[in-house]
Scaffold this motif. Structure first.
Motif, PDB file in Angstrom:
ATOM      1  N   ASP A  14      -6.381  -7.825   4.544  1.00  0.00           N
ATOM      2  CA  ASP A  14      -5.865  -6.505   4.161  1.00  0.00           C
ATOM      3  C   ASP A  14      -4.773  -6.035   5.117  1.00  0.00           C
ATOM      4  O   ASP A  14      -3.754  -5.497   4.702  1.00  0.00           O
ATOM      5  CB  ASP A  14      -6.992  -5.473   4.103  1.00  0.00           C
ATOM      6  CG  ASP A  14      -7.963  -5.740   2.962  1.00  0.00           C
ATOM      7  OD1 ASP A  14      -7.538  -6.356   1.954  1.00  0.00           O
ATOM      8  OD2 ASP A  14      -9.135  -5.345   3.072  1.00  0.00           O
ATOM      9  N   GLN A  18      -0.799  -5.445   4.261  1.00  0.00           N
ATOM     10  CA  GLN A  18      -0.094  -4.205   4.580  1.00  0.00           C
ATOM     11  C   GLN A  18       1.186  -4.500   5.357  1.00  0.00           C
ATOM     12  O   GLN A  18       2.217  -3.869   5.118  1.00  0.00           O
ATOM     13  CB  GLN A  18      -0.986  -3.278   5.403  1.00  0.00           C
ATOM     14  CG  GLN A  18      -2.087  -2.621   4.603  1.00  0.00           C
ATOM     15  CD  GLN A  18      -3.006  -1.780   5.469  1.00  0.00           C
ATOM     16  OE1 GLN A  18      -2.973  -1.868   6.697  1.00  0.00           O
ATOM     17  NE2 GLN A  18      -3.842  -0.972   4.837  1.00  0.00           N
ATOM     18  N   LYS A  53      -8.294  -9.571  -1.619  1.00  0.00           N
ATOM     19  CA  LYS A  53      -8.120  -8.596  -2.690  1.00  0.00           C
ATOM     20  C   LYS A  53      -6.680  -8.603  -3.183  1.00  0.00           C
ATOM     21  O   LYS A  53      -5.748  -8.721  -2.408  1.00  0.00           O
ATOM     22  CB  LYS A  53      -8.494  -7.216  -2.150  1.00  0.00           C
ATOM     23  CG  LYS A  53      -8.553  -6.142  -3.183  1.00  0.00           C
ATOM     24  CD  LYS A  53      -9.078  -4.848  -2.600  1.00  0.00           C
ATOM     25  CE  LYS A  53      -8.051  -4.252  -1.668  1.00  0.00           C
ATOM     26  NZ  LYS A  53      -8.351  -2.932  -1.191  1.00  0.00           N
TER      27      LYS A  53
END
Length: 66
Positions: A14, A18, A53
């Motif tokens: 994650d 980002q 994800k």
């Protein structure tokens, strides 16, 4: 060097995603979105390599172009 980068990303998809998004957005801002489609493609391919994800679809979550 690539192996070192992969080790840093491992376990933190994650945060890596980002970083990819922020870097792409910064590049778009510097170039006046001239290469936005190429940047989006590169971001998508990098995110696929990172795994985890799924990121938002291209253009979602981005500020409107001016």
């Amino acid at each position: 060097m690539l192996d070192k980068l992969k080790d840093l990303i491992k376990g933190h998809p994650d945060q890596a995603r980002q970083g990819v998004e922020k870097a792409g957005d910064a590049f778009d801002a510097k170039t006046g979105n001239k290469y936005q489609s190429q940047v989006d493609t590169a971001q998508q391919k990098l995110n696929e390599q990172i795994g985890g994800k799924e990121p938002p679809a291209s253009g979602e979550g981005r500020p409107p172009q001016t």
